[in-house]
Design a protein around this motif. Sequence first.
Motif, short mmCIF file in Angstrom:
data_model
loop_
_atom_site.label_atom_id
_atom_site.label_comp_id
_atom_site.label_asym_id
_atom_site.label_seq_id
_atom_site.Cartn_x
_atom_site.Cartn_y
_atom_site.Cartn_z
N TRP A 798 0.74 -1.15 -0.12
CA TRP A 798 -0.03 0.02 0.10
C TRP A 798 0.83 1.13 -0.06
N ALA A 799 0.29 2.23 -0.62
CA ALA A 799 0.84 3.46 -0.65
C ALA A 799 0.19 4.93 -0.26
N VAL A 800 0.69 6.03 0.04
CA VAL A 800 -0.21 7.03 0.11
C VAL A 800 0.51 8.28 -0.47
N ARG A 801 0.21 9.18 -1.05
CA ARG A 801 0.87 10.38 -1.73
C ARG A 801 0.02 11.58 -1.62
N ALA A 802 0.52 12.60 -0.95
CA ALA A 802 -0.23 13.86 -0.92
C ALA A 802 0.62 14.79 -1.21
N VAL A 803 0.04 15.69 -2.38
CA VAL A 803 0.51 16.83 -2.99
C VAL A 803 -0.08 18.09 -3.02
N ALA A 804 0.66 19.14 -2.64
CA ALA A 804 -0.46 20.40 -2.65
C ALA A 804 0.62 21.27 -3.40
N GLY A 805 -0.07 22.37 -4.27
CA GLY A 805 0.72 23.15 -5.08
C GLY A 805 -0.12 24.24 -5.30
N LYS A 806 0.62 25.39 -5.74
CA LYS A 806 0.11 26.67 -6.32
C LYS A 806 0.79 26.89 -7.56
N THR A 807 0.14 27.52 -8.42
CA THR A 807 0.39 27.86 -9.79
C THR A 807 0.33 29.27 -10.11
N PHE A 808 1.27 30.10 -10.74
CA PHE A 808 0.82 31.52 -10.78
C PHE A 808 0.12 31.70 -12.21
N THR A 809 -0.77 32.57 -12.21
CA THR A 809 -1.76 32.88 -13.21
C THR A 809 -1.62 34.08 -13.93
N ASN A 810 -1.45 35.11 -13.01
CA ASN A 810 -1.37 36.59 -13.47
C ASN A 810 -1.09 37.54 -12.50
N ILE A 811 -0.65 38.80 -12.95
CA ILE A 811 -0.77 39.80 -12.11
C ILE A 811 -1.66 40.89 -12.27
N ILE A 812 -2.64 40.97 -11.21
CA ILE A 812 -3.50 42.14 -11.23
C ILE A 812 -3.53 43.18 -10.31
N ASN A 813 -3.40 44.58 -10.51
CA ASN A 813 -3.14 45.80 -9.36
C ASN A 813 -1.87 44.97 -8.77
N SER A 820 -4.54 27.29 -6.53
CA SER A 820 -3.97 26.36 -5.48
C SER A 820 -4.65 25.04 -5.64
N GLU A 821 -3.95 24.01 -5.36
CA GLU A 821 -4.68 22.57 -5.73
C GLU A 821 -3.97 21.70 -4.56
N PHE A 822 -4.85 20.67 -4.28
CA PHE A 822 -4.58 19.54 -3.50
C PHE A 822 -5.02 18.27 -3.89
N TYR A 823 -4.12 17.31 -3.87
CA TYR A 823 -4.50 15.87 -4.31
C TYR A 823 -4.17 15.08 -3.10
N ILE A 824 -4.91 13.82 -2.96
CA ILE A 824 -4.45 12.82 -2.09
C ILE A 824 -4.69 11.67 -2.60
N GLN A 825 -3.82 10.46 -2.87
CA GLN A 825 -4.04 9.33 -3.42
C GLN A 825 -3.64 8.19 -2.67
N PHE A 826 -4.54 7.21 -2.51
CA PHE A 826 -4.19 6.18 -1.59
C PHE A 826 -4.28 4.82 -2.52
N ALA A 827 -3.36 3.85 -2.42
CA ALA A 827 -3.34 2.83 -3.28
C ALA A 827 -3.15 1.55 -2.48
N LEU A 828 -4.04 0.39 -2.61
CA LEU A 828 -3.88 -0.86 -2.16
C LEU A 828 -3.20 -1.47 -3.43
N LYS A 829 -1.89 -1.97 -3.47
CA LYS A 829 -1.19 -2.43 -4.64
C LYS A 829 -1.92 -3.83 -4.73
N GLY A 830 -2.25 -4.34 -5.78
CA GLY A 830 -2.86 -5.49 -6.15
C GLY A 830 -4.15 -5.46 -6.15
N LEU A 831 -4.82 -4.28 -5.63
CA LEU A 831 -6.25 -4.40 -5.53
C LEU A 831 -7.04 -3.16 -6.21
N GLY A 832 -5.93 -2.05 -6.28
CA GLY A 832 -6.57 -0.80 -6.91
C GLY A 832 -6.15 0.41 -6.24
#
Length: 855
Positions: A798-813, A820-832
Amino acid sequence: MYLKKKLLTFFVAALLLPLIALSATTPTDNIAPPLSPLTQEMIAKQLGWVPSTAYLCGGYYVEPPFFYPAGEENNKLVEITGNQGLLSQNSTTTLEGKVTLNRYGQQITANKAYLYRDPITGKLSMIDLIGNVHLREPNTLVIAEKGRYIFRSQAKILTNNAYRMTMQGLQISGPNISATEMQTERHITALTAWGGAKEFSQTQPKVYELTQATFSTCTPINPAWTVKAKHIELDKNTGRGYATHARVYIKEVPVLYTPYISFPLDKRRKSGFLWPIIGGDSLSGPSLYAPFYWNIAPNYDMTITPAILTKRGIQLSDEFRYLTMTSRGDLNVSVLPNDKAFRDFQTAEKKHYAGNTNPAIQAELSRLENASITRSSVSWRNRSQFNPHWSSHVDFNYVSDDYYLRDFSTSLNEITQNQLLQEADITYKGQNWNFIGRVQQYQTLHQLDEEIVDNQPRRLPQIVLNGIYPDQPYGLEYFINNEATHFEMQKTPGTTINEPVGNRFNTQPGINLPLYWPYFYINPRAQIALTNYSLHQTTDTLTPKTINRAVPIFDVASGFSLSRDVRFANFSFMQTLEPQVYYTYIPYRNQKNIPVFDTTVNTLTYDQIFNYNRFTGIDRIGDANQIGVGITTRLIDQHSGLEKVRLGVGEIIYFTDRRVTLCNTPAECTDNPLNPENHYRLSPLSGVLDYHVSDIWKVRVDSIWNPISRGLDNSTVTLSYKTDEMHILNLSYSFVRNGDPFSGLEVNSSDNNLKSTDFSFFWPITHKVSAVGRWTQDWNTNHLQNLLFGLQYDTCCWAVRAVAGKTFTNIINNTPQYNSEFYIQFALKGLGNIGSGNPSSLLSAITGYNPTLFG
């Protein structure tokens, strides 16, 4: 062709039942009970488990040697041996001691066996095995109290057993592992499933059925997760496992029940629901995706993904991939009806720009107001090869409004893209002639808070026909390049000027004399570019309706190559020295009355030094009387043949001023005859360095040094380190003089210089914990470009991976804007993969990192 899918298929509507309801409603009869720690240790030892901290799973399985009749011709041959036997009058033979039954790719052993014969034919019909029964195949072991083998059908039934078998597509019998290999002890470290069952049966090759069974890929001592089911079928022929009335346990706690579940035994594709995707970003809010994978055919598949975006609504996406005898490609379509967040954005922007009288702003505001709140996108890429000569290519991209990429993309390259290519072409490649027929246009995105972006000309169509005839009398080579293009143009919002459009015809015949010797070459070439423009919408008096241009071009390329053997640090290398001299003469032709359809100024690089035209496209052919000089040296490892070092440096020496520019009038742009750079006698000095410090360290430097300002015009330095896919470091620095698009300055100033760094990594912190991250910084305006960080905890099952990030889009004023984004992924290997997010869009920007390694 395709990436393999890890699938978990459900055939009921309600799959995830609350834990409270689970204990009251799920069947519990005849489900194999959890094994006690003592029983687990005993079974682990019987299955060949050897604890070891050197492996991710905390150990490995030992496969002892065993012998069986080799060769496909022995598939029906059965050998039975025992220490002692007794033949009775009722045609039953008893064998005792160590009883062994061998057949091709399989061995069964037991303490005692009863052999039964057919009363009519006298042939063996069945054998009952009693006590310490072992069924062995390559990568498979089943241990049972008793069993039965039926000779005619080769069916096997074992009761009260424990089993293990290697997954991930390895064959369990047959020629994949030879009899010779099986005669030596092997250590199995690949993903391996194990469990226990009341009954184990095999009625078909590589198909196993288990009743009242357990299943796990964890260590057999204190497994992290286990599946317990009334019935489990493991089919190595299809690469799938099936279970009915199954419960998933995390340790001893039940977390999931389903009447029917399908899971992968290897990486083959199969239709079914993927685990839900849970994630979110600041623009769409928390999101839930429920993708369904449809394996239509071996060469077609589709992933249909309905999604709930809490700030927007319900989205439906579809990815269709195909592979035929002549074509391969993918089609992506996405639709989101009644986007609530976009509707609110339209209202807010209308109020914000209501009093603005700028025609461009009002035109872009009108586009925003008229944009549908049903958001959609289409992307189609196709490559076809009809025969050795004919091929075609399609690259079509479309979004429903100007803000779609900003709202739904996570890559900075995609977010800042404002020209979407829509192109199709057909190509012929022959021995002497090449042909391209192309239609091309761009969808230009016009956003209120961005600089004005001009619409691009459309090629409807473009026809290119090039011919070359080498090895003609006296060593001459004849060539001709022809192009006919019809240009159309849509007005840029907020402008009233009608740009010239029409037809452009260009033919460029030439002749050259390539002379090559072992250490020296010279290639003089002469050609003439004959161009005709037939235009309309030419309101400007400087642009007539018909234009003809004839430009002769003469150039000579020459160089030589020297080599010697050298030794550095006790290593043997071949060092080369490769000077190049390239002379170009093109007389001046006044081209100010020619419209610019598809031409820009080439960025000076080392390779551009040896190109006769300083412009891309053919709307401008630069006047030239110059010599390009360059020298390259290489160090080549004499043992491996790999290039250790490549260093090149060069510049252009100008004998006259450059008078041809992109501008119709000197005031239109800085690239004009009054520009001091057009009077310099030396070009900037261009250099490139590739240095493979070792197999794991690499350095690349590209730089342009200006001898007039005595400073860098631009430079990129990249350092990369990679020992394997688990140890990756990347660091780069980029500098571009007057290259910061967000500085707001148009003057030549140090405040307008782009200075940025990009640092990324993937690195194990401990044996099971790894970190991944990326930090991109714009140091001129001092704001983040990209920032992400993730942690991955990985075990063998099994494995778990959590990733958070932010991406620049523009400059206003003067304030940077981010998604900003956040994902979490949990895997039971051999099961899905359970609750899996899709952080690959964030992680794919890390050079050398493979996001698919997870799980």
